[in-house]
Design a protein around this motif. Structure first.
Motif, PDB file in Angstrom:
ATOM      1  N   ALA A   2       0.988  -1.170   0.057  1.00  0.00           N
ATOM      2  CA  ALA A   2       0.097  -0.046  -0.021  1.00  0.00           C
ATOM      3  C   ALA A   2       0.790   0.954  -0.721  1.00  0.00           C
ATOM      4  O   ALA A   2       0.322   2.602  -0.419  1.00  0.00           O
ATOM      5  CB  ALA A   2      -0.640  -0.051   0.790  1.00  0.00           C
ATOM      6  N   GLU A  21      -0.428   5.001   0.494  1.00  0.00           N
ATOM      7  CA  GLU A  21      -1.139   5.156   1.888  1.00  0.00           C
ATOM      8  C   GLU A  21      -0.349   5.648   2.981  1.00  0.00           C
ATOM      9  O   GLU A  21       0.119   3.951   3.000  1.00  0.00           O
ATOM     10  CB  GLU A  21      -2.589   4.268   1.338  1.00  0.00           C
ATOM     11  N   ASP A  23      -0.289   5.474   6.698  1.00  0.00           N
ATOM     12  CA  ASP A  23      -1.742   4.933   7.296  1.00  0.00           C
ATOM     13  C   ASP A  23      -1.069   4.177   8.970  1.00  0.00           C
ATOM     14  O   ASP A  23       0.350   3.437   8.868  1.00  0.00           O
ATOM     15  CB  ASP A  23      -2.800   4.483   7.135  1.00  0.00           C
ATOM     16  N   LEU A  24      -2.022   3.733   9.842  1.00  0.00           N
ATOM     17  CA  LEU A  24      -1.785   2.612  10.839  1.00  0.00           C
ATOM     18  C   LEU A  24      -0.890   0.980  10.695  1.00  0.00           C
ATOM     19  O   LEU A  24       0.828   1.463  11.409  1.00  0.00           O
ATOM     20  CB  LEU A  24      -2.305   2.709  12.214  1.00  0.00           C
ATOM     21  N   TYR A  25      -0.195   1.662   9.942  1.00  0.00           N
ATOM     22  CA  TYR A  25      -0.469  -0.384   9.196  1.00  0.00           C
ATOM     23  C   TYR A  25       1.434   0.399   8.745  1.00  0.00           C
ATOM     24  O   TYR A  25       2.543  -0.311   8.777  1.00  0.00           O
ATOM     25  CB  TYR A  25      -0.633  -1.124   8.126  1.00  0.00           C
ATOM     26  N   TYR A  54      -3.444   8.881   0.244  1.00  0.00           N
ATOM     27  CA  TYR A  54      -3.859   8.636   1.529  1.00  0.00           C
ATOM     28  C   TYR A  54      -2.751   9.296   2.584  1.00  0.00           C
ATOM     29  O   TYR A  54      -2.123   8.758   3.285  1.00  0.00           O
ATOM     30  CB  TYR A  54      -4.819   7.358   2.306  1.00  0.00           C
ATOM     31  N   MET A  55      -3.197  10.013   3.905  1.00  0.00           N
ATOM     32  CA  MET A  55      -2.950   9.460   5.400  1.00  0.00           C
ATOM     33  C   MET A  55      -2.968  10.728   6.228  1.00  0.00           C
ATOM     34  O   MET A  55      -4.171  11.115   5.851  1.00  0.00           O
ATOM     35  CB  MET A  55      -1.575  11.567   4.665  1.00  0.00           C
ATOM     36  N   ASP A  56      -2.598   9.896   7.528  1.00  0.00           N
ATOM     37  CA  ASP A  56      -3.548  10.138   8.438  1.00  0.00           C
ATOM     38  C   ASP A  56      -3.070  10.491  10.260  1.00  0.00           C
ATOM     39  O   ASP A  56      -1.945  10.508   9.122  1.00  0.00           O
ATOM     40  CB  ASP A  56      -5.004   8.317   9.211  1.00  0.00           C
ATOM     41  N   SER A  57      -3.589  10.554  11.114  1.00  0.00           N
ATOM     42  CA  SER A  57      -3.233  10.979  11.870  1.00  0.00           C
ATOM     43  C   SER A  57      -1.346  10.396  12.596  1.00  0.00           C
ATOM     44  O   SER A  57      -0.437  11.110  12.879  1.00  0.00           O
ATOM     45  CB  SER A  57      -3.710  11.016  13.178  1.00  0.00           C
ATOM     46  N   SER A  58      -1.529   9.353  11.879  1.00  0.00           N
ATOM     47  CA  SER A  58      -0.127   8.906  12.687  1.00  0.00           C
ATOM     48  C   SER A  58       0.735   8.978  11.445  1.00  0.00           C
ATOM     49  O   SER A  58       1.551   9.354  11.534  1.00  0.00           O
ATOM     50  CB  SER A  58      -0.448   6.977  12.670  1.00  0.00           C
ATOM     51  N   GLN A  84      -2.827  16.668  -2.581  1.00  0.00           N
ATOM     52  CA  GLN A  84      -3.800  17.507  -2.064  1.00  0.00           C
ATOM     53  C   GLN A  84      -4.588  16.550  -0.812  1.00  0.00           C
ATOM     54  O   GLN A  84      -4.815  18.017   0.327  1.00  0.00           O
ATOM     55  CB  GLN A  84      -5.394  17.778  -3.290  1.00  0.00           C
ATOM     56  N   VAL A  89      -4.650  16.941   5.320  1.00  0.00           N
ATOM     57  CA  VAL A  89      -4.783  16.314   6.860  1.00  0.00           C
ATOM     58  C   VAL A  89      -4.523  16.926   7.652  1.00  0.00           C
ATOM     59  O   VAL A  89      -4.367  17.378   8.889  1.00  0.00           O
ATOM     60  CB  VAL A  89      -4.504  14.636   7.430  1.00  0.00           C
TER      61      VAL A  89
END
Lengths: 105, 141
Positions: A2, A21, A23-25, A54-58, A84, A89
């Protein structure tokens, strides 16, 4: 995978390019690569986020950790061409003004 | 009120990508644009990863329950776990301001992102164990 990572030497400085992506993983991998790469940079570290979908808070936390570690070592840290999704985020987190953002390192 | 989606997902970070795909698809189908759908995906991801990291302390053999219900005026997401209850002070809405770089602490960002994205949010830490967050989004008129 990913997420793909590439670490590139640019005139003695380091650019870590992430793709996909974050993410946490996958963010622990980016974190490890970033913390390993920082000592190798002559004076500047860039994280190329142009192809991060995609990027999250991790992922954001990893960037913050990278910023702090780089500056502690007396070097400069920047985000290169964040996508973008990444800007979104960062804006939602009110962290968009904390990072130096450049089109290229 | 209709229960549109009800599923249980194992508390493995690797599985979150699949959940994101499902959520994005559902939100777009409900009449929202891609920008809003991306925000909802982020918030649901944060709710689930909070369950993994905090409620379940990283254990990957636990259960996270996701339910989505729809009414005429809104859609409502619920993420529930049966792990350690979160301290209420970690679940309060805070004003996110551009922080002083010296004291940058991006912990607790997930909860604040959830508040930013949804129209109404209620966190229910269980009395002894478990957490539940209910997140409502008003449908576009």
């Amino acid at each position: 995978m990913a997420m793909d990572l590439d670490v590139v030497d640019q005139d003695g400085n380091v650019v870590l390019a992430a793709k996909g992506e974050v993410d946490l993983y996958s963010s622990p991998q980016m974190r490890e690569a970033l913390l390993k790469a920082i000592p190798k940079a002559a004076s500047a570290v860039g994280v190329d986020l142009s192809e991060v979908v995609y990027m999250d808070s991790s992922g954001v936390a990893t960037l913050v950790e990278g910023l702090k570690a780089t500056e502690k070592g007396g070097k400069t840290f920047c985000l290169v061409a964040p996508s973008q999704s990444v800007m979104k985020v960062l804006q939602l987190s009110r962290l968009d003004t904390v990072f130096t953002i450049k089109e290229t390192l | 009120m209709q229960v549109d989606i009800q599923l249980e997902v194992r508390s493995d970070p690797k599985l979150m990508r699949s959940i994101r795909g499902l959520v994005k698809s559902y939100v777009c189908q409900s009449g929202f644009g891609e920008d809003k759908a991306d925000e909802v995906v982020l918030a649901i991801d944060e709710a689930c990863t909070n369950a993994i990291r905090h409620s379940y302390q990283g254990e990957q053999d636990k259960v996270i329950a996701l339910q989505v219900v729809s009414e005429d005026a809104y859609i409502e997401f619920e993420v529930r776990d049966s792990g350690q209850s979160a301290p209420p002070e970690n679940l309060m809405r805070k004003e996110l301001e551009a922080p002083n770089p010296e004291d940058l602490k991006p912990h607790g960002l997930g909860v604040q992102l959830i508040y930013e994205v949804f129209d109404e949010v209620v966190f229910w830490p269980g009395e002894e164990e478990g957490n539940c967050v209910v997140m409502r989004l008003n449908l576009p008129k």
